[in-house]
Scaffold this motif. Structure first.
Motif, short mmCIF file in Angstrom:
data_model
loop_
_atom_site.label_atom_id
_atom_site.label_comp_id
_atom_site.label_asym_id
_atom_site.label_seq_id
_atom_site.Cartn_x
_atom_site.Cartn_y
_atom_site.Cartn_z
N ARG A 161 0.56 -1.21 0.11
CA ARG A 161 -0.08 0.07 0.00
C ARG A 161 0.83 1.31 0.03
O ARG A 161 1.74 1.25 0.60
CB ARG A 161 -0.96 0.17 1.34
CG ARG A 161 -1.81 1.22 1.39
CD ARG A 161 -2.67 1.28 2.60
NE ARG A 161 -3.09 2.64 2.72
CZ ARG A 161 -3.96 2.62 3.84
NH1 ARG A 161 -4.04 1.85 4.72
NH2 ARG A 161 -4.41 4.04 4.03
N VAL A 184 -1.25 8.25 -0.66
CA VAL A 184 -1.37 9.52 -1.57
C VAL A 184 -2.16 10.58 -0.90
O VAL A 184 -2.56 10.06 0.63
CB VAL A 184 -2.06 9.06 -2.72
CG1 VAL A 184 -1.26 8.14 -3.72
CG2 VAL A 184 -3.43 8.63 -2.54
N TYR A 231 -0.33 12.84 -9.45
CA TYR A 231 -1.48 12.66 -8.70
C TYR A 231 -1.12 13.25 -7.46
O TYR A 231 0.00 12.95 -7.09
CB TYR A 231 -2.10 11.19 -8.52
CG TYR A 231 -3.33 11.09 -7.89
CD1 TYR A 231 -4.56 11.13 -8.54
CD2 TYR A 231 -3.57 11.01 -6.60
CE1 TYR A 231 -5.97 11.47 -8.04
CE2 TYR A 231 -4.55 11.02 -5.77
CZ TYR A 231 -5.86 10.99 -6.49
OH TYR A 231 -6.90 11.19 -5.83
N ALA A 283 1.18 11.32 -4.76
CA ALA A 283 1.58 10.09 -5.20
C ALA A 283 3.31 10.16 -6.12
O ALA A 283 3.42 10.80 -6.54
CB ALA A 283 0.59 9.65 -6.30
N THR A 328 3.06 4.76 -8.49
CA THR A 328 1.96 4.25 -7.83
C THR A 328 0.87 4.05 -8.73
O THR A 328 0.48 4.65 -9.86
CB THR A 328 1.68 5.66 -6.96
OG1 THR A 328 2.54 5.92 -6.03
CG2 THR A 328 0.33 5.28 -6.23
N LEU A 347 -3.31 3.39 -8.84
CA LEU A 347 -4.53 3.79 -8.11
C LEU A 347 -5.71 2.69 -8.45
O LEU A 347 -5.72 2.46 -9.96
CB LEU A 347 -4.85 5.23 -8.11
CG LEU A 347 -4.01 6.16 -8.00
CD1 LEU A 347 -4.36 7.55 -8.33
CD2 LEU A 347 -3.32 6.18 -6.49
N LEU A 390 -11.62 6.03 -4.21
CA LEU A 390 -10.46 5.39 -4.19
C LEU A 390 -10.69 4.19 -3.51
O LEU A 390 -11.23 4.20 -2.38
CB LEU A 390 -9.34 6.24 -3.60
CG LEU A 390 -8.02 5.49 -3.47
CD1 LEU A 390 -7.32 5.35 -4.99
CD2 LEU A 390 -6.83 6.24 -2.89
N ALA A 449 -4.18 2.47 -3.10
CA ALA A 449 -2.93 2.91 -3.77
C ALA A 449 -1.93 2.06 -3.57
O ALA A 449 -1.68 1.72 -2.28
CB ALA A 449 -2.73 4.51 -3.46
#
Length: 550
Positions: free
Chosen positions: A414, A417, A494, A497, A501, A503, A511, A514
């Motif tokens: 994980r 962000v 982003y 981020a 990364t 998403l 979301l 991430a």
């Protein structure tokens, strides 16, 4: 398979029908009326950026043509300007000087009949949506495979559907037929409303004026708001004190003249009165939003609106949340966990909004005595009201589904962000599979998951030059292997981020997670969780049949 039955042809019901159609699900909209809406300029709504984007995506029409974007916002207390905001500018300014540097987006103010008209126009051209006018629902039955509804009217008949959604307002017949309680508070606030054409000293800017320094005509709390529409039309709202004092035409005209004169520094400017009304705010929340194959949405499920919060915004978010879940069930078989998540997510968000408003009301409406002399208290009150009116903070910002049953377990890969899991994603520019550059919001609402790779530098090259390079082939293979159709997008950046990364975004723009790099197993696990986990159709049918007999 039978269509989805939607009871109610207001903005929420029509938006839900269009959202289902975008995912190839047919629907029947039961409209109690003649299919037309009364033109009322005193009945308007303020939409935030996410709900404007949703309606524009569904209708294919720019809402700015039918509504009005505020040039700015100002709040006043007595004769002092407490805060000024220029939308699209760099900063806000408060009574003590420059603000915090935050950039604000302008809300869209639109007459409700204009919004409904745009949705109706889109429905007319949608082959998968049927609107049955003069059709008032009077009975509903459900079984393991669908719902049977009866309507009365000139062409009273029986309807068969796969699901039924009650978008039929505060007095919802669907809710009553399912014996769902609707507790809450009545007449939390009352406002006298007037729509008029005139010129004010702040062209295009919305205004909230508290403790107005002039004498008021009739019952008043000394709080009035002015919200502009196109063509020099304004909606004015005067907050009324508790009680049931009658707002007569003479009192309202006196209030208009007094308010306009106070803002103009003397004589009342010329004005044309276009519409009037009394707006009563209730706070209510249905105990259940799902009963087997029957759901509630919009005002049938919740009522809120004090302190600037807009119930229609939340109703449109209901439709956006429910549409992709119903579509997945319609195409692939019902899934208990996924359908249950609609109530778990949406009811929690609206309940939090109601709690925030109810906690703020005593401070704002009963803040006399010593509290009004505490340093900073007026600024704090103003900030709360500004949040509500402008769609910020706990009173106005779109809610996050942080406690959703669809959240995946934390993965070792994980990544962090600026968007927390469960919150709406930022609307960054992405490269689509056809090589076009589009806003991320334009790819939502089609029933597919979105996988977004953050790859700095790709924005200056055509997709064909990097689609087969680096980690792209491995990521593309992982996306193809997901348990539900997904679209692979690439963004140059982003918020918060790092490069590479990945998403995972739900069809409604929230979301899921991430991840740092391409982790096929973690991506698959997150996608499966976002869909409610592995489906078990047999247990689902049994559960729905049981719920239908309760």
């Amino acid at each position: 398979m039978d269509p989805v039955i939607i009871a109610g042809a207001g903005p929420v019901g029509l938006a839900l029908a269009l959202a289902l159609a975008r995912q190839e699900v047919p629907s029947v909209v039961l409209d109690e009326g003649p299919g037309k809406d009364e033109l009322r300029l005193a009945r308007t709504v303020v939409l935030r950026e996410d709900t404007v984007a949703l309606v524009e995506r569904l209708t294919g029409l720019p809402l700015d043509d039918a509504g009005f974007r505020w040039a700015g916002w100002r709040s006043m207390r007595r004769r002092q300007v407490m805060r000024e905001i220029t939308f699209g500018g760099e900063t806000s300014r408060n009574a003590e000087g420059p603000g915090d540097g935050e950039e604000f987006s302008a809300p869209l103010h639109i007459a409700q009949h204009a919004l409904t008209g745009a949705l109706r126009e889109a429905v007319i051209h949608e082959r998968l949506v049927k609107v049955a006018v003069h059709s008032r629902l009077d009975s509903v039955e459900q079984d393991a495979s669908g719902v049977t509804a009866h309507t009365r009217g000139p062409d009273g008949t029986w309807w068969r559907g796969s699901y039924l959604v009650g978008c039929d307002g505060p007095r919802s017949t669907v809710r009553k037929l399912q014996d769902i309680r609707f507790p809450g508070r009545t007449a939390v606030e009352r406002h006298a409303v007037a729509a008029l054409r005139t010129e004010l000293p702040w062209p295009g800017e919305a205004l909230l004026h508290r403790m107005t320094p002039w004498r008021t005509s009739g019952p008043s709390t000394g709080e009035v708001s002015a919200r502009p529409l196109a063509e020099d039309v304004w909606r004015l709202d005067w907050l009324l004190p508790p009680g049931k004092d009658l707002v007569t035409p003479d009192l309202l005209v006196a209030r208009i003249r007094e308010t306009l004169g106070g803002w103009s520094g003397g004589a009342t400017p010329a004005y044309e009165l276009l519409d009037t009304g009394v707006h009563t705010v209730h706070h209510r929340l249905a105990r259940r939003w799902r009963a087997g194959r029957i759901f509630l949405a919009g005002d049938a499920a919740h009522l809120l609106g004090a302190l600037g919060t807009q119930g229609l915004d939340e109703g449109l978010r209901d439709a956006d949340n429910l549409a992709w879940k119903l579509a997945l069930g319609w195409h692939h078989g019902p899934h208990t966990a996924l359908l249950d998540s609609y109530q778990a997510e949406r009811r929690a968000v609206v309940a939090a909004r109601l709690r925030a408003a109810d906690q703020a009301l005593p401070l704002l409406r009963n803040g006399g005595g010593l509290r009004s002399y505490v340093p900073g208290s007026a600024r704090g009150h103003d900030a709360l009201l500004t949040d509500g009116h402008l769609g910020r903070g706990p009173l106005g910002a779109p809610g996050a589904y942080t406690g959703s049953p669809l959240m995946p377990p934390p993965a070792e890969s994980r990544a962090l962000v600026d968007t927390e899991p469960g919150a709406p994603v930022a609307d960054v520019r992405v490269t689509a599979e056809d090589g076009s550059f589009v806003p991320l919001r334009e790819r939502l609402g089609r029933g597919v998951l979105l996988v977004v790779l953050i790859a700095p530098g790709t924005g200056v090259w055509a997709r064909k030059h990097w689609v087969t390079a680096g980690i792209m082939p491995r990521l593309a293979a992982a996306v193809t292997a997901l348990p539900h159709p997904a679209e692979l997008l690439v963004a140059e950046s982003y918020p918060g981020a790092a490069a590479h990364t990945v998403l995972l975004v739900r069809p409604d723009g929230h979301l899921v997670t991430a991840l740092g790099g391409v982790r096929p197993a973690d991506l698959y696990e997150a996608a499966e969780a976002a869909l409610g986990g592995p489906a078990n159709a047999d247990s689902e049918n049994a559960a729905e049949a049981t719920a239908g007999r309760r």
